[in-house]
Design an enzyme around this catalytic site. Structure first.
Site, PDB file in Angstrom:
ATOM      1  N   ILE A 196      -2.388  -2.236  -3.212  1.00  0.00           N
ATOM      2  CA  ILE A 196      -1.933  -3.146  -4.263  1.00  0.00           C
ATOM      3  C   ILE A 196      -2.328  -4.574  -3.867  1.00  0.00           C
ATOM      4  O   ILE A 196      -1.995  -5.039  -2.776  1.00  0.00           O
ATOM      5  CB  ILE A 196      -0.416  -3.022  -4.503  1.00  0.00           C
ATOM      6  N   LYS A 243      -3.032  -2.414  -8.833  1.00  0.00           N
ATOM      7  CA  LYS A 243      -2.922  -1.183  -8.042  1.00  0.00           C
ATOM      8  C   LYS A 243      -4.233  -0.412  -8.166  1.00  0.00           C
ATOM      9  O   LYS A 243      -4.596   0.035  -9.252  1.00  0.00           O
ATOM     10  CB  LYS A 243      -1.739  -0.346  -8.575  1.00  0.00           C
ATOM     11  N   SER A 260       0.851  -1.186   0.000  1.00  0.00           N
ATOM     12  CA  SER A 260       0.000   0.000   0.000  1.00  0.00           C
ATOM     13  C   SER A 260       0.886   1.235   0.000  1.00  0.00           C
ATOM     14  O   SER A 260       2.037   1.197   0.442  1.00  0.00           O
ATOM     15  CB  SER A 260      -0.945   0.005   1.202  1.00  0.00           C
ATOM     16  N   GLY A 261       0.329   2.311  -0.530  1.00  0.00           N
ATOM     17  CA  GLY A 261       1.073   3.566  -0.575  1.00  0.00           C
ATOM     18  C   GLY A 261       0.133   4.696  -0.215  1.00  0.00           C
ATOM     19  O   GLY A 261      -1.005   4.454   0.229  1.00  0.00           O
ATOM     20  N   ASP A 294       9.762  10.978  -7.715  1.00  0.00           N
ATOM     21  CA  ASP A 294       9.697  10.309  -6.406  1.00  0.00           C
ATOM     22  C   ASP A 294      10.609   9.077  -6.397  1.00  0.00           C
ATOM     23  O   ASP A 294      10.181   7.973  -6.061  1.00  0.00           O
ATOM     24  CB  ASP A 294       8.249   9.919  -6.103  1.00  0.00           C
ATOM     25  N   TYR A 346      -1.457   6.680  -2.100  1.00  0.00           N
ATOM     26  CA  TYR A 346      -2.580   6.888  -3.001  1.00  0.00           C
ATOM     27  C   TYR A 346      -3.336   5.614  -3.342  1.00  0.00           C
ATOM     28  O   TYR A 346      -4.342   5.661  -4.038  1.00  0.00           O
ATOM     29  CB  TYR A 346      -2.088   7.434  -4.356  1.00  0.00           C
ATOM     30  N   SER A 347      -2.823   4.489  -2.925  1.00  0.00           N
ATOM     31  CA  SER A 347      -3.365   3.264  -3.507  1.00  0.00           C
ATOM     32  C   SER A 347      -3.149   2.045  -2.619  1.00  0.00           C
ATOM     33  O   SER A 347      -2.368   2.085  -1.670  1.00  0.00           O
ATOM     34  CB  SER A 347      -2.651   3.008  -4.836  1.00  0.00           C
TER      35      SER A 347
HETATM   36  N1  ATP Z   1       3.992  -4.771  -9.311  1.00  0.00           N
HETATM   37  C1  ATP Z   1       4.182  -4.984  -8.009  1.00  0.00           C
HETATM   38  N2  ATP Z   1       4.581  -6.195  -7.546  1.00  0.00           N
HETATM   39  C2  ATP Z   1       4.784  -6.400  -6.215  1.00  0.00           C
HETATM   40  N3  ATP Z   1       4.599  -5.454  -5.266  1.00  0.00           N
HETATM   41  C3  ATP Z   1       4.194  -4.226  -5.665  1.00  0.00           C
HETATM   42  C4  ATP Z   1       3.955  -3.929  -7.044  1.00  0.00           C
HETATM   43  N4  ATP Z   1       3.574  -2.636  -7.143  1.00  0.00           N
HETATM   44  C5  ATP Z   1       3.586  -2.138  -5.890  1.00  0.00           C
HETATM   45  N5  ATP Z   1       3.949  -3.074  -4.990  1.00  0.00           N
HETATM   46  C6  ATP Z   1       4.089  -2.879  -3.524  1.00  0.00           C
HETATM   47  O1  ATP Z   1       3.233  -1.833  -3.105  1.00  0.00           O
HETATM   48  C7  ATP Z   1       3.997  -0.717  -2.589  1.00  0.00           C
HETATM   49  C8  ATP Z   1       3.324   0.603  -2.950  1.00  0.00           C
HETATM   50  O2  ATP Z   1       3.277   0.737  -4.368  1.00  0.00           O
HETATM   51  P1  ATP Z   1       3.315   2.172  -5.084  1.00  0.00           P
HETATM   52  O3  ATP Z   1       4.550   2.910  -4.655  1.00  0.00           O
HETATM   53  O4  ATP Z   1       3.115   1.989  -6.535  1.00  0.00           O
HETATM   54  O5  ATP Z   1       2.024   2.872  -4.395  1.00  0.00           O
HETATM   55  P2  ATP Z   1       1.718   4.435  -4.173  1.00  0.00           P
HETATM   56  O6  ATP Z   1       0.336   4.540  -3.614  1.00  0.00           O
HETATM   57  O7  ATP Z   1       1.969   5.150  -5.462  1.00  0.00           O
HETATM   58  O8  ATP Z   1       2.827   4.808  -3.099  1.00  0.00           O
HETATM   59  P3  ATP Z   1       3.444   6.216  -2.659  1.00  0.00           P
HETATM   60  O9  ATP Z   1       2.925   6.483  -1.292  1.00  0.00           O
HETATM   61  O10 ATP Z   1       4.932   5.956  -2.669  1.00  0.00           O
HETATM   62  O11 ATP Z   1       3.065   7.217  -3.689  1.00  0.00           O
HETATM   63  C9  ATP Z   1       5.410  -0.911  -3.183  1.00  0.00           C
HETATM   64  O12 ATP Z   1       6.408  -0.300  -2.380  1.00  0.00           O
HETATM   65  C10 ATP Z   1       5.527  -2.434  -3.192  1.00  0.00           C
HETATM   66  O13 ATP Z   1       5.860  -2.910  -1.904  1.00  0.00           O
END
Ligand code: ATP
Length: 342
Positions: free
Chosen positions: A55, A69, A49-50, A165, A52-53
């Site tokens: 996974i 995602k 999870s991050g 980022d 914005y999203s």
């Molecule tokens: N394709 C993938 N395969 C395996 N794990 C994944 C994948 N994509 C994302 N993850 C896991 O999910 C986490 C968060 O993904 P991502 O950075 O794309 O989300 P975000 O919501 O954009 O985060 P941020 O807060 O950094 O903006 C990654 O650090 C990873 O641990």
């Protein structure tokens, strides 16, 4: 960019009952939320999870593992989703996460189906409680592959893409520990690279942080101008993490890696001083097998980090220059089919 957006957008009201459609690039467009639920077996396994999203583990074409995602449903975050989708539709590089499909309701909800990276993200792999210690040759290979991914987005596209980022949790690892850059939700494309500088809230008198703690380029914080140099700063911090095994920002100790490394970085930049082996070893991740390490390779990695995070923007190299240096100066990279030993 606007034209590009219009080209790939589809009218959901017409296609909602259609079967998923495959685009020329091999990317599948899913037309209903039911498809998304089926892909993830009803969102049964969260894998990351991050901000914005979330996974989820997914099955692509019924059997292959994939990662889905799902962006938080809101109008503002829909724009983040569209940006990431539009960029991933354009990018194809062995060190950039591959887009397999997507769902877009053209209003608030979006989901990206990505190739699944079984070793998770680099930040987790470098943590002291990680079961597996990343070996030196994997660390230098990750540095090279990451900078090659950055070179690709900086140099191979017009208008240029700035990732915005670069950090170790946005570096995913496949089963061979090869690197895949992900998360283009903060990217700046072409002229959109001029963004609001951080603001001072009059009530709290606190500076609102922009970017991820420990990785944000001070020049960007001061000016609000996002540039390729900002990605090189984030890359420099990742190199420091790879060498030291320390996190970029320790919330526990309120400490940033760039501050810990500052005296060593200054010595390296002061070309009149030949940096001592002892100092280099003190900074090195204690979990690495020190005897089998070529200390000159460590020095090269640290020199690269020093110029990338330098406050003098003119000193910061391009991604292509860093890739060249690593290939020339790090014989351990020969296992990738490059480097001095080949
Ligand atoms: N394709 C993938 N395969 C395996 N794990 C994944 C994948 N994509 C994302 N993850 C896991 O999910 C986490 C968060 O993904 P991502 O950075 O794309 O989300 P975000 O919501 O954009 O985060 P941020 O807060 O950094 O903006 C990654 O650090 C990873 O641990």
């Amino acid at each position: 960019m606007a034209c590009f957006l219009n080209c790939v957008r589809f009218d959901v009201s017409k296609t909602i009952t259609d079967k998923p459609t495959s685009q020329g690039s091999g990317v599948t467009c899913y037309n209903s939320w039911d498809d998304v639920e089926t892909l993830t077996s009803n969102f049964s396994r969260l894998i990351g999870s991050g901000g914005y999203s979330s996974i989820y583990m997914a099955r692509f074409s019924g059997s292959d593992k994939a990662a889905l995602k799902v962006h938080v449903s809101s109008h503002r975050l829909y724009q983040v989703f569209r940006l990431e989708l539009d960029i991933l539709l354009r990018l194809q590089h062995p060190n950039i996460v591959k887009l397999l499909g997507y769902f877009d309701d053209s209003e608030e909800n979006g989901a990206l189906l990505l190739e699944y990276l079984p070793q998770g993200n680099l930040q987790e792999k470098l943590q002291s409680n990680s079961k597996q210690v990343l070996q030196w040759r994997n660390r230098v290979a990750i540095a090279l592959q990451l900078v090659q991914a950055i070179e690709h987005i900086h140099e191979k596209y017009s208008p240029q893409i700035v990732h915005g980022d670069i950090k170790s949790s946005n570096v995913l690892l496949d089963k061979n520990f090869d690197c895949k850059l992900c998360d283009f939700g903060s990217a700046k494309v072409g002229f959109s690279s001029m963004v609001q500088p951080p603001t001072m809230s009059p009530r709290s008198r606190q500076v609102k942080m922009v970017g991820s703690p420990g990785y944000t380029d001070p020049h960007y914080l001061r000016t609000g101008i996002a540039s390729k140099k900002m990605d090189m700063y984030g890359f420099g911090v990742v190199v420091l993490e790879l060498v030291s095994g320390k996190e970029a920002f320790s919330a526990e100790r309120g400490e940033m890696l760039v501050h810990i490394a500052a005296p060593l970085m200054n010595e390296i930049l002061d070309s009149s001083v030949d940096i001592s082996e002892d100092k280099v070893r003190q900074f090195l991740d204690p979990r690495l097998l020190r005897d089998s390490l070529d200390i000159d390779e460590v020095k090269t990695m640290l020199s690269v980090a020093a110029v990338c995070i330098s406050s003098k923007l003119s000193l910061r190299p391009s991604a292509a220059q860093v890739a060249d240096t690593l290939i020339k100066e790090i014989p351990s990279l020969s296992f990738l089919g490059c480097g001095k030993g080949v």
